[in-house]
Design an enzyme around this catalytic site. Structure first.
Site, short mmCIF file in Angstrom:
data_model
loop_
_atom_site.label_atom_id
_atom_site.label_comp_id
_atom_site.label_asym_id
_atom_site.label_seq_id
_atom_site.Cartn_x
_atom_site.Cartn_y
_atom_site.Cartn_z
N LYS A 141 40.09 49.77 14.42
CA LYS A 141 41.17 50.78 14.65
C LYS A 141 41.77 51.55 13.71
O LYS A 141 42.10 50.99 12.56
CB LYS A 141 42.31 49.92 15.50
CG LYS A 141 42.12 49.31 16.83
CD LYS A 141 43.02 48.48 17.35
CE LYS A 141 44.10 49.51 18.26
NZ LYS A 141 44.94 48.49 18.97
N ILE A 142 41.74 52.82 13.88
CA ILE A 142 42.14 53.78 12.87
C ILE A 142 43.28 54.79 13.46
O ILE A 142 42.85 55.12 14.61
CB ILE A 142 40.95 54.79 12.10
CG1 ILE A 142 39.84 53.84 11.56
CG2 ILE A 142 41.38 55.66 11.28
CD1 ILE A 142 38.76 54.29 11.10
#
Length: 370
Positions: A141-142
């Site tokens: 997750k970014i």
């Protein structure tokens, strides 16, 4: 006669992911039970989820004692504890991952939220997490901050699947999809098999209503009151229209011919925060094939009990959704400011949770050494 609402949601083409993970869920078989009985086909995590999991119960005690005995510092301990849970969850979901040709059976882990405004550090952290978990069904997750966008492209270019998080506005969502397409183009140039690279774009829902409703109430006019509770679903439907526009045409078709799959919209923050609203509205009103809805267990069970799944409630509703946004602008809601506030608050909340997580683990390590 009982109705399988979650089964109907799944049959409508929505992948049901659980927005929660803990060692206790894994050890007790709770997560496996949700997969077997509640049509759950993936899991998302975030710093708040891990902070809560580590602060409750004794499920992590043995691992903390081992880490303390090895002299692990807090950051190393947090990395080992969280990646261990995610690795175990990835293994649990591996059969689903394989049977869905990599579409589902996915587990997400988030980069350190303190890096949200540092492109280079986000890239390095994402690559490290992918290496530490070492499972093909991982999503890193970014956050969709301005600095996160080039990191998304670079990490995808390295062949790593990405869950883009903290998306609030359709404008930023378009930038996210551009970053995704650019990442796949670079991955192709780098020789990666595009069939193995997946991505979802986590478009936050309920927080939009929370912020805009607060501003509408302050206006205290009849028209403002009429618009309460309409913004979040309208925003998500406009996002879906932008998705439909993006994944067509020559640029995308060239990637699709090489095995690429579209970056699926994921409806996040679908737990209802205002008790005046139906607790299943952000599921019932966002049903469309080829999307993901990640729910806290409370929302999942509410949908199972009394959700109203009536088929596609998104496609073809962009014009109606735009009318809501035009109305918000007319009554004086500064939408640009709304989205800036939501993104800033989102990053801040995860940073605070990360600090709580570090504090909890520090205390547990100290206690284990005594």
């Amino acid at each position: 006669m009982s109705t399988d609402n979650l089964g109907a949601l799944s049959a409508a083409g929505v992948s049901i992911w659980l927005d929660d993970l803990s060692r206790e869920r894994l050890n007790t078989g709770n997560l496996a039970g949700l997969v077997a009985d509640r049509h759950v086909v993936g899991v998302t995590t975030n710093p708040t989820i891990f902070a809560l999991a580590l602060s409750q119960g004794a499920a992590y005690d043995e691992q903390v004692r081992e880490l303390a005995a090895r002299g692990a510092d807090t950051d190393a301990a947090v990395r080992e504890i969280t990646t261990s849970d995610v690795r175990t969850a990835c293994d649990l979901f591996r059969p689903l991952y394989e049977s869905s040709q990599g579409v589902d059976g996915r587990v997400s882990i988030e980069v350190d939220p303190r890096l949200a405004n540092d492109t280079g550090a986000t890239i390095a952290e994402a690559l490290d997490l992918a290496k530490a978990v070492d499972r093909p069904n991982l999503l890193v997750k970014i956050p969709a901050t301005v600095e996160g966008l080039p990191a998304i492209t670079k990490v995808l270019a390295e062949g790593i699947s990405v869950n883009v998080t903290l998306i609030f506005s359709v404008e930023r969502y378009r930038h996210v999809m551009d970053a995704f397409v650019a990442g796949l183009e670079q991955a192709k140039e780098n020789g990666h098999d595009l069939r193995g690279i997946h991505s979802v774009a986590s478009f936050f829902v309920s927080r939009v209503d929370t912020e805009i409703d607060k501003r509408l109430e302050a206006l205290d006019t009849p028209r403002a009151k009429e618009l309460r509770g309409q913004a979040a679903i309208a925003n998500a439907r406009l996002a879906y229209a932008a998705y439909e526009e993006t994944f067509q045409g020559e640029r995308w078709e060239a990637l699709a011919a090489a095995g690429a799959r579209p970056q699926r919209p994921l409806w996040a923050s679908t737990g209802v925060k205002d008790p005046a609203y139906s607790d299943t509205r952000y599921v019932d009103e966002l049903v469309v094939a080829g999307t993901v809805n990640t729910m806290p267990e409370k929302t999942l069970q509410a949908v199972a009990d009394h959700g109203k799944i009536t088929g596609d409630t998104v496609t073809g509703r962009a014009a109606q959704a735009q009318e809501v946004f035009d109305g918000l602008t007319e009554v004086g809601i500064d939408l640009d400011d709304v989205f800036v506030v939501l993104e800033t608050e989102g990053v801040d909340k995860f940073e605070k949770s990360w600090a709580e997580l570090l504090e909890t683990v520090t205390g547990q390590l100290d206690q284990a050494k005594d």
